[in-house]
Each structure stands twice: as C-alpha cells, then as structure tokens.
Write an enzyme that holds these catalytic residues in place. Structure first.
Site, PDB file in Angstrom:
ATOM      1  N   GLU A 185       0.844  -1.172   0.068  1.00 37.07           N
ATOM      2  CA  GLU A 185      -0.053  -0.142  -0.046  1.00 37.07           C
ATOM      3  C   GLU A 185       1.109   1.412  -0.026  1.00 37.07           C
ATOM      4  O   GLU A 185       1.676   1.263   0.929  1.00 37.07           O
ATOM      5  CB  GLU A 185      -0.804  -0.004   1.175  1.00 37.07           C
ATOM      6  CG  GLU A 185      -1.921   1.173   1.455  1.00 37.07           C
ATOM      7  CD  GLU A 185      -2.848   1.204   2.403  1.00 37.07           C
ATOM      8  OE1 GLU A 185      -3.319  -0.145   2.685  1.00 37.07           O
ATOM      9  OE2 GLU A 185      -3.248   2.073   3.029  1.00 37.07           O
ATOM     10  N   ASP A 188       4.554 -14.348  11.722  1.00 32.83           N
ATOM     11  CA  ASP A 188       3.168 -14.935  11.433  1.00 32.83           C
ATOM     12  C   ASP A 188       2.150 -13.627  11.496  1.00 32.83           C
ATOM     13  O   ASP A 188       1.667 -13.691  12.892  1.00 32.83           O
ATOM     14  CB  ASP A 188       2.699 -16.064  12.196  1.00 32.83           C
ATOM     15  CG  ASP A 188       1.360 -16.477  12.051  1.00 32.83           C
ATOM     16  OD1 ASP A 188       0.704 -15.933  11.217  1.00 32.83           O
ATOM     17  OD2 ASP A 188       0.815 -17.676  12.707  1.00 32.83           O
ATOM     18  N   LYS A 198      -7.086  -1.113  11.638  1.00 34.55           N
ATOM     19  CA  LYS A 198      -6.615  -1.353  10.406  1.00 34.55           C
ATOM     20  C   LYS A 198      -5.166  -0.573  10.020  1.00 34.55           C
ATOM     21  O   LYS A 198      -4.295  -1.171   9.564  1.00 34.55           O
ATOM     22  CB  LYS A 198      -7.637  -1.480   9.121  1.00 34.55           C
ATOM     23  CG  LYS A 198      -7.163  -2.016   7.876  1.00 34.55           C
ATOM     24  CD  LYS A 198      -6.444  -1.086   6.927  1.00 34.55           C
ATOM     25  CE  LYS A 198      -6.076  -1.759   5.456  1.00 34.55           C
ATOM     26  NZ  LYS A 198      -5.474  -0.940   4.710  1.00 34.55           N
ATOM     27  N   HIS A 230      -2.446  10.325  -0.567  1.00 35.24           N
ATOM     28  CA  HIS A 230      -2.357   8.912  -1.145  1.00 35.24           C
ATOM     29  C   HIS A 230      -2.153   9.021  -2.941  1.00 35.24           C
ATOM     30  O   HIS A 230      -1.869   8.145  -3.396  1.00 35.24           O
ATOM     31  CB  HIS A 230      -3.843   7.962  -1.010  1.00 35.24           C
ATOM     32  CG  HIS A 230      -3.537   7.344   0.184  1.00 35.24           C
ATOM     33  ND1 HIS A 230      -4.636   6.305   0.465  1.00 35.24           N
ATOM     34  CD2 HIS A 230      -2.843   7.278   1.422  1.00 35.24           C
ATOM     35  CE1 HIS A 230      -4.523   5.786   1.510  1.00 35.24           C
ATOM     36  NE2 HIS A 230      -3.142   6.407   2.139  1.00 35.24           N
TER      37      HIS A 230
HETATM   38  C1  MEV Z   1      -5.810   2.978   5.278  1.00 33.23           C
HETATM   39  O1  MEV Z   1      -5.216   1.652   4.992  1.00 33.23           O
HETATM   40  C2  MEV Z   1      -5.773   3.160   6.591  1.00 33.23           C
HETATM   41  C3  MEV Z   1      -6.706   4.299   6.969  1.00 33.23           C
HETATM   42  O2  MEV Z   1      -8.157   3.950   6.676  1.00 33.23           O
HETATM   43  C4  MEV Z   1      -6.505   4.222   8.607  1.00 33.23           C
HETATM   44  C5  MEV Z   1      -7.618   5.245   9.397  1.00 33.23           C
HETATM   45  O3  MEV Z   1      -8.631   5.353   8.677  1.00 33.23           O
HETATM   46  O4  MEV Z   1      -7.209   5.480  10.444  1.00 33.23           O
HETATM   47  C6  MEV Z   1      -6.347   5.470   6.565  1.00 33.23           C
END
Ligand code: MEV
Length: 441
Positions: free
Chosen positions: A89, A289, A273, A391
């Site tokens: 990413e 792992d 995430k 991004h």
């Molecule tokens: C994207 O991979 C991760 C985000 O969505 C994390 C977040 O929203 O805190 C940008």
C-alpha cells in the site's frame, strides 16, 4: 540495528533517501549495517528461489513479490532503528517515517514488551463434575508443568518453559473446561513448542478430569505477551499549513479521531486497520506470522466486550509547559527473532540484520512503535486535508505502472494524473500515449 563501528552517528535519519536511486539507497544502508553481498543480492532479486519456495508450501507454482521499504527516523528507547517494511500500500512507509521524524527531537518512542508468554489451550468436554475437575487440574499444576517441559527440553534449555496453569470453566450453552498452560517461549513465537506441550499433557488431563480432551492448540489471543509504545509531539510541530490549520487544532482533531474509534466499532475497525498497516509490514519483513498477530490484535481490541481502539491520544503540557499531543498503544505481539522462516528466506535474513533487534521483546516494542506511528499519521491526515491527497501521488505511480508505463516514464505520467486530479487507468493510458508521442503527458 547493528551499527558498524565507523557508521555515521545519525543512524536512522537518512535525509534525502527517497530521492536516491536503488543502488545509492542500498549503499547508504550498507554504510550503516553489516550487509553482505548476498544480503544485497537477496534484496535486489527478491531472495526466495523456486527450490526453497517449493519446500515451504504444498503445490507451489511460483514466488510472489512485494515491495520492501525502509521506515526512517526511528529513535526507540534512545536507539536508532532502520525499519524494514514489506507492504503493497502506498504511503505506509512515508507515513511512519513522517511521525518518527516528528517524535525524534522529543525523545522518539518509549517501548517495552512483556516476556514471551504464550497460552496453550486444552479443551475438556464431558467432565462429570466440572468444579472438581477444575480443582484437580489446579492442584496438579507442578506435575502438568513438568510434563509439558519434558516435551520440549530445548525450550527449557533456552531459558523458557511452562510457567503456570489456569482453568476456565464454561457453562451454558456448551459446558466444558479449558486448561491454559502458560509457556515462556523466549525469542520464539512458540507455536510448535506450545502445541506439542498441549498435546503432551492431554492424556494426563483426561485422567485428572474424567472428561474427554478435544482441541490442543495455542491461543492467538496472546494477552500475556503485550507490547507497548508511547510518544509525544509538541502541538506546534503538528501544524498543517496546507490545510490552514494550526498545531493545536490538528492535535484536537487527532484526539477527536481517537475518541471516535473508542465509541464506535465501525470506526475502530478502520482505525486499527491503519495500525496494522505498519505492524504487519514489519511482521512480514521479519518472517513473522502476521495472521497470528492480526488475530491477537483484534481479539484484544474487543476484550472488554466492545471492539475499541488499540491506541489512545490526549493533549497535555510537557514538563516545560509546552502543549503536546501524547499517544500510546498496547497490543499483543507474539513475534520471534528465532525459528520460522529466518533460515529459509534470504531476504528475511537480510531484513532482520537491517533491523538489528536482539530479542523478541525488543522486536515487539519496535513493532508497537511502528503501529503507533502509522496510526498517528493516518489520524493527522484524516483530521486535516483528508487521506486522499497524500495517497494520490503514490497511488498515481501504481496506476501509471498498471497502465504500462516503464520505470523511466512513471514519474511523468503520475505527475500528469495528479495535476489533472484524475488518478484513473484510462487517464494514465492517455497520458502515456501522449508522452510516447513526444507531447506533454
Ligand atoms: C488505510 O489503509 C488506513 C486508514 O483508513 C486508517 C484510518 O482510517 O485510520 C487511513
């Protein structure tokens, strides 16, 4: 990082690294870390040959490549680290390096991790008197620990071994017992040892309880193996002029973003995430792992009955009275510096050398710091100009590549997409066609 005796002092602060060519980047790493020709070759080629890959999994038909980036600027417990990160990413490596740079002048990160205690579970069903069975298991602790240790003398020789038992009694709707063996796995992740120990005590557990043993397997909810990291950043360093926001406003936005994840599991899933974007990238780079790490992190996030944030942010002055944003993270990190794919995968060997941690606990602390950095970077972006702008330029490079741009064409095509504000495949193909026709893309 195992710094060479003649290494430049500022170990992880490699200004302008992003603008170097690949050979220059590798040379800059080699100036700091004892990487061999074989290590560099592994980084250049991807490292894993077919013959080895074929021994690792069944029905193997190939080897899958992913980019390896280096997280820079990390100062953790007063020590510099170059952080190897395997991740597809865009923005993740840049994001952690950005936050590490913000934290660096203010002491960087504090990090620590518990000893390597894993939980082996032995499931017992059908014990005629569950309370008596639980008492019998507890009373037999010394015997069960000795039995478990006898299964894995190597672990005991390395300073680890079975440390305690716990019994959990479940009633409706499915009455059963779970015996937990707590095992110190030291610098190993411990799956093999722990599973073997669980299997090794099963017969005796049946004898003690009068029940039938079904599962004998580790728990990925490694909540006796937690890692923590913390940082502080003066609010003035958080100012976001492009978004027209001062440092205090950004700090407040980050705190509100954290609170959103505290109250709402829908937000917490995305928030966590983002943390795992950083944590997993280091887990993969170091041959750990990452599915186990993921499972543990999310189960831990739900430990109070509601899924919440793994981090916490708040505003408070530092000891000199300067307003600061403070942040901390805590999560289970069952990771290893020995065993697993280390010996098999030459790239992992090189990347572990680059990172230079000496124990699994040190590695867990580093990973916690990387997760915290990734989270703060995401919250800062979300609280200011939004995630898309940052991004976009990196994403544009991937889109340019996907549209067929060669390495030397990527920058021009990506720049054209960003300035047109449309990072789409068709736009990239059109820009590429113009570039090849000698026109401005
Ligand atoms: C994207 O991979 C991760 C985000 O969505 C994390 C977040 O929203 O805190 C940008």
């Amino acid at each position: 990082m195992s710094l060479k005796p003649n290494a430049p002092a500022a170990g992880s602060r490699l200004a302008g690294f992003y603008a170097l060519g690949r050979d220059e980047r590798l040379a800059a790493l080699r100036a700091r870390v004892d990487l061999t020709d074989e290590d560099l070759e592994a980084l250049r080629t991807g490292g894993l040959e077919w013959g080895r890959a074929d021994k690792m999994v069944e029905n193997c038909v190939g080897v899958f490549g992913l980019p390896v980036g280096v997280g820079l600027n990390f100062l953790i417990n007063g020590r510099d680290y170059l952080i190897p990160m395997v991740v597809e990413e865009p923005s993740v490596v840049a994001a952690v390096s950005h936050v590490a740079r913000l934290a660096r002048p203010h002491g960087g990160f504090r990090a620590e991790a518990d000893e390597g205690l894993m939980i082996a579970q032995v499931q017992v069903v059908g014990a005629p008197d569950p309370a008596a069975a639980a008492a019998a298991l507890r009373a037999a602790e010394p015997e069960l620990l000795a039995l478990a240790d006898a299964v894995h003398p190597n672990l005991v020789a390395r300073g680890g071994g079975a440390r305690g038992v716990e019994v959990r009694v479940f009633e409706e709707p499915f009455p059963m017992l779970a015996l937990h063996l707590l095992v110190d796995c030291v610098d190993a992740m411990g799956a093999n040892a722990v599973n073997a120990m669980a299997e090794g005590v099963a017969g005796r557990v049946e004898g003690l309880t009068g029940g039938r043993v079904y599962l004998r397997i580790l728990s990925n909810l490694a909540d006796r193996r937690l890692a923590r990291a913390s940082l502080r950043v003066p609010e003035e360093a958080l100012a976001a002029p492009r978004a027209g926001m001062g440092g205090a406003e950004v700090a407040e936005g980050v705190v509100q973003a954290y609170r959103f994840a505290e109250v709402d599991p829908y937000r917490a899933a995305t928030h966590n995430k983002g943390i795992m974007n950083g944590v997993d990238a280091v887990a993969i780079a170091t041959g750990n792992d990452w599915r186990g790490v993921e499972a543990g992190a999310h189960a831990y996030a739900a430990r109070g009955g509601r899924y919440r944030s793994l981090t916490r942010f708040w505003r408070a002055p530092d000891e000199a009275g300067a307003p600061c944003l403070w942040g901390e993270i805590e999560l289970p990190l069952a990771v290893a510096t020995v065993g697993g794919s280390t010996g098999v995968h030459p790239t992992i060997r090189a990347l572990r050398k680059l990172l230079g941690v000496e124990s699994a606990r040190e590695l867990a602390g580093v990973m916690a710091a990387v997760g915290l950095s990734q989270n703060l970077a995401a919250l800062k972006a979300l609280a200011t100009e939004g995630i898309q702008r940052g991004h976009m330029s990196l994403h544009a490079r991937s889109v340019a590549l996907a549209a067929g741009a060669r390495e030397e064409e990527v920058a021009a095509v990506a720049a054209a997409l960003v300035s047109a504000g449309s990072v789409k495949h068709d736009a990239a193909a059109a820009a590429l066609a113009r570039l090849r026709a000698g026109e401005a893309p």
